[in-house]
Write a protein that holds these residues in place. Structure first.
Motif, mmCIF file in Angstrom:
data_model
loop_
_atom_site.group_PDB
_atom_site.id
_atom_site.type_symbol
_atom_site.label_atom_id
_atom_site.label_comp_id
_atom_site.label_asym_id
_atom_site.label_seq_id
_atom_site.Cartn_x
_atom_site.Cartn_y
_atom_site.Cartn_z
ATOM 1 N N ALA A 167 0.831 -1.204 0.000
ATOM 2 C CA ALA A 167 0.000 0.000 0.000
ATOM 3 C C ALA A 167 0.866 1.254 0.000
ATOM 4 C CB ALA A 167 -0.938 -0.004 1.201
ATOM 5 N N HIS A 168 1.952 1.238 0.770
ATOM 6 C CA HIS A 168 2.876 2.383 0.783
ATOM 7 C C HIS A 168 3.528 2.548 -0.591
ATOM 8 C CE1 HIS A 168 2.517 3.589 4.915
ATOM 9 N NE2 HIS A 168 2.821 2.386 5.361
ATOM 10 N N ALA A 169 3.902 1.439 -1.236
ATOM 11 C CA ALA A 169 4.513 1.515 -2.565
ATOM 12 C C ALA A 169 3.532 2.098 -3.579
ATOM 13 C CB ALA A 169 4.979 0.130 -3.007
ATOM 14 N N LEU A 170 2.274 1.703 -3.494
ATOM 15 C CA LEU A 170 1.262 2.250 -4.393
ATOM 16 C C LEU A 170 1.058 3.745 -4.142
ATOM 17 C CD1 LEU A 170 -1.207 -0.745 -4.200
ATOM 18 C CD2 LEU A 170 -0.198 0.122 -6.324
ATOM 19 N N THR A 171 1.104 4.152 -2.888
ATOM 20 C CA THR A 171 0.985 5.579 -2.560
ATOM 21 C C THR A 171 2.166 6.353 -3.134
ATOM 22 O OG1 THR A 171 -0.244 5.066 -0.541
ATOM 23 C CG2 THR A 171 0.779 7.237 -0.676
ATOM 24 N N ARG A 172 3.370 5.798 -2.995
ATOM 25 C CA ARG A 172 4.555 6.451 -3.567
ATOM 26 C C ARG A 172 4.425 6.611 -5.079
ATOM 27 N NH1 ARG A 172 7.404 2.709 -0.374
ATOM 28 N NH2 ARG A 172 8.026 1.517 -2.235
ATOM 29 N N ALA A 173 3.784 5.646 -5.723
ATOM 30 C CA ALA A 173 3.618 5.692 -7.178
ATOM 31 C C ALA A 173 2.509 6.649 -7.607
ATOM 32 C CB ALA A 173 3.322 4.291 -7.709
ATOM 33 N N GLY A 174 1.766 7.199 -6.642
ATOM 34 C CA GLY A 174 0.743 8.184 -6.955
ATOM 35 C C GLY A 174 -0.674 7.674 -6.956
ATOM 36 N N PHE A 175 -0.891 6.436 -6.524
ATOM 37 C CA PHE A 175 -2.239 5.880 -6.489
ATOM 38 C C PHE A 175 -2.988 6.323 -5.231
ATOM 39 C CE2 PHE A 175 -0.273 2.851 -9.449
ATOM 40 C CZ PHE A 175 -1.267 2.730 -10.408
ATOM 41 N N ALA A 176 -4.309 6.268 -5.304
ATOM 42 C CA ALA A 176 -5.183 6.586 -4.177
ATOM 43 C C ALA A 176 -6.254 5.506 -4.059
ATOM 44 C CB ALA A 176 -5.823 7.958 -4.378
ATOM 45 N N ASP A 177 -7.072 5.607 -3.020
ATOM 46 C CA ASP A 177 -8.209 4.685 -2.812
ATOM 47 C C ASP A 177 -7.747 3.225 -2.823
ATOM 48 O OD1 ASP A 177 -9.903 6.943 -2.925
ATOM 49 O OD2 ASP A 177 -10.020 6.790 -5.106
ATOM 50 N N ILE A 178 -6.707 2.936 -2.076
ATOM 51 C CA ILE A 178 -6.099 1.599 -2.078
ATOM 52 C C ILE A 178 -6.884 0.688 -1.132
ATOM 53 C CG2 ILE A 178 -3.989 0.309 -1.546
ATOM 54 C CD1 ILE A 178 -2.536 3.101 -2.112
ATOM 55 N N ALA A 179 -7.266 -0.486 -1.630
ATOM 56 C CA ALA A 179 -8.032 -1.433 -0.816
ATOM 57 C C ALA A 179 -7.632 -2.861 -1.174
ATOM 58 C CB ALA A 179 -9.528 -1.240 -1.040
ATOM 59 N N PHE A 180 -7.718 -3.738 -0.186
ATOM 60 C CA PHE A 180 -7.324 -5.139 -0.363
ATOM 61 C C PHE A 180 -8.516 -6.065 -0.130
ATOM 62 C CE2 PHE A 180 -3.254 -3.170 0.299
ATOM 63 C CZ PHE A 180 -2.347 -3.941 -0.404
ATOM 64 N N ASP A 181 -8.521 -7.162 -0.871
ATOM 65 C CA ASP A 181 -9.475 -8.240 -0.694
ATOM 66 C C ASP A 181 -8.699 -9.543 -0.869
ATOM 67 O OD1 ASP A 181 -11.796 -9.743 -0.468
ATOM 68 O OD2 ASP A 181 -12.589 -9.205 -2.442
ATOM 69 N N THR A 182 -9.159 -10.626 -0.294
ATOM 70 C CA THR A 182 -8.540 -11.927 -0.547
ATOM 71 C C THR A 182 -9.244 -12.544 -1.750
ATOM 72 O OG1 THR A 182 -7.899 -12.248 1.751
ATOM 73 C CG2 THR A 182 -8.047 -14.211 0.380
ATOM 74 N N ALA A 183 -8.454 -12.860 -2.785
ATOM 75 C CA ALA A 183 -9.024 -13.287 -4.061
ATOM 76 C C ALA A 183 -9.126 -14.799 -4.189
ATOM 77 C CB ALA A 183 -8.200 -12.729 -5.212
ATOM 78 N N THR A 184 -8.046 -15.515 -3.834
ATOM 79 C CA THR A 184 -8.021 -16.960 -4.027
ATOM 80 C C THR A 184 -6.871 -17.528 -3.209
ATOM 81 O OG1 THR A 184 -7.997 -18.729 -5.685
ATOM 82 C CG2 THR A 184 -6.537 -16.859 -6.084
ATOM 83 N N HIS A 185 -6.631 -18.808 -3.378
ATOM 84 C CA HIS A 185 -5.499 -19.497 -2.740
ATOM 85 C C HIS A 185 -4.827 -20.389 -3.768
ATOM 86 C CE1 HIS A 185 -8.056 -18.378 0.679
ATOM 87 N NE2 HIS A 185 -6.947 -18.344 1.380
ATOM 88 N N VAL A 186 -3.530 -20.476 -3.683
ATOM 89 C CA VAL A 186 -2.750 -21.322 -4.584
ATOM 90 C C VAL A 186 -2.159 -22.462 -3.756
ATOM 91 C CG1 VAL A 186 -0.775 -21.463 -6.137
ATOM 92 C CG2 VAL A 186 -2.172 -19.387 -6.089
ATOM 93 N N THR A 187 -2.319 -23.680 -4.233
ATOM 94 C CA THR A 187 -1.749 -24.832 -3.550
ATOM 95 C C THR A 187 -0.610 -25.406 -4.377
ATOM 96 O OG1 THR A 187 -3.861 -25.367 -2.505
ATOM 97 C CG2 THR A 187 -2.215 -27.119 -2.587
ATOM 98 N N LYS A 188 0.536 -25.573 -3.735
ATOM 99 C CA LYS A 188 1.703 -26.151 -4.392
ATOM 100 C C LYS A 188 2.283 -27.227 -3.496
ATOM 101 C CE LYS A 188 4.674 -23.735 -6.664
ATOM 102 N NZ LYS A 188 5.717 -22.766 -7.082
#
Length: 208
Positions: A167-188
């Protein structure tokens, strides 16, 4: 890891197909898609994710840095009869000097962690978005031990991402309205046993 060598059989893995279906669902859940969007997929490989979302938007440009992936993506687009609304091309946001266009949405699935220079990539991707354009990146949550890529001795990317740090990296790049969701899971399989890794979807806006 040579992705061109793996392109021909990439879509044969049911786990990759399942991931694409679930990430596509997370994108629909977190973005309001109107069917008019011009989309760029970053690190799109064979276009698995974009093919899941092709009916939700107007046009999609699938990009990848591996020529073999772009070749297979182009073939899959032809086979699906979507040549009027989809195409594939080579593009590396950290090195290619020319922009591939202007877009309303940029999305990706498990691509960013392969990019050593993440800050440059994020700034470049923001530059491809119109004011108010949306970013939607699905990637690995932090994997401190690096077990996800332990079979790839030539891996030079990121062992997943801490959500706060990204989120901090996205802010540094100039993005706003940053939000996270859990999308899926990968099994290896790791050391002879299955291991599950969570995959987030981060969304953000180019404020202009």
């Amino acid at each position: 890891m040579d992705f061109s060598d793996r392109a021909e059989t990439w879509d044969d893995d049911p786990e990759k197909v399942r991931n694409a279906v679930e990430v596509a669902a997370a994108i629909r859940r977190n973005l309001t898609l109107t069917g008019r969007e011009r989309v760029l997929e970053f690190g799109g490989g064979t276009g698995l994710l974009s093919r899941q979302l092709a009916d939700d938007v107007a046009t999609i440009l699938v990009t990848d840095a591996a020529s073999g992936m772009v070749e297979v993506a182009s073939r899959r687009i032809r086979e699906s009869g979507r040549e009027a609304s989809m195409r594939a091309t080579l593009f590396d946001p950290t090195s290619d000097p020319e922009d591939p266009g202007e877009f309303d949405v940029v999305w990706s699935m498990l691509a960013l962690h392969h990019v050593p220079d993440m800050d440059t990539a994020l700034r470049r991707l923001r530059g491809l978005l119109v004011p108010g354009g949306r970013l939607a990146l699905a990637d690995l949550d932090e994997d401190p031990g690096g077990s996800f890529h332990q079979a790839h001795g030539d891996f030079h990317g990121h062992d997943g991402f801490d959500r706060h740090a990204l989120a901090h990296a996205l802010t540094r790049a100039g993005f706003a309205d940053i939000a996270f969701d859990t999308a899926t899971h990968v099994t290896k399989e790791v050391d002879g046993a299955p291991r599950t890794y969570s995959v987030f979807l981060v969304t953000a806006t180019n404020p202009g």
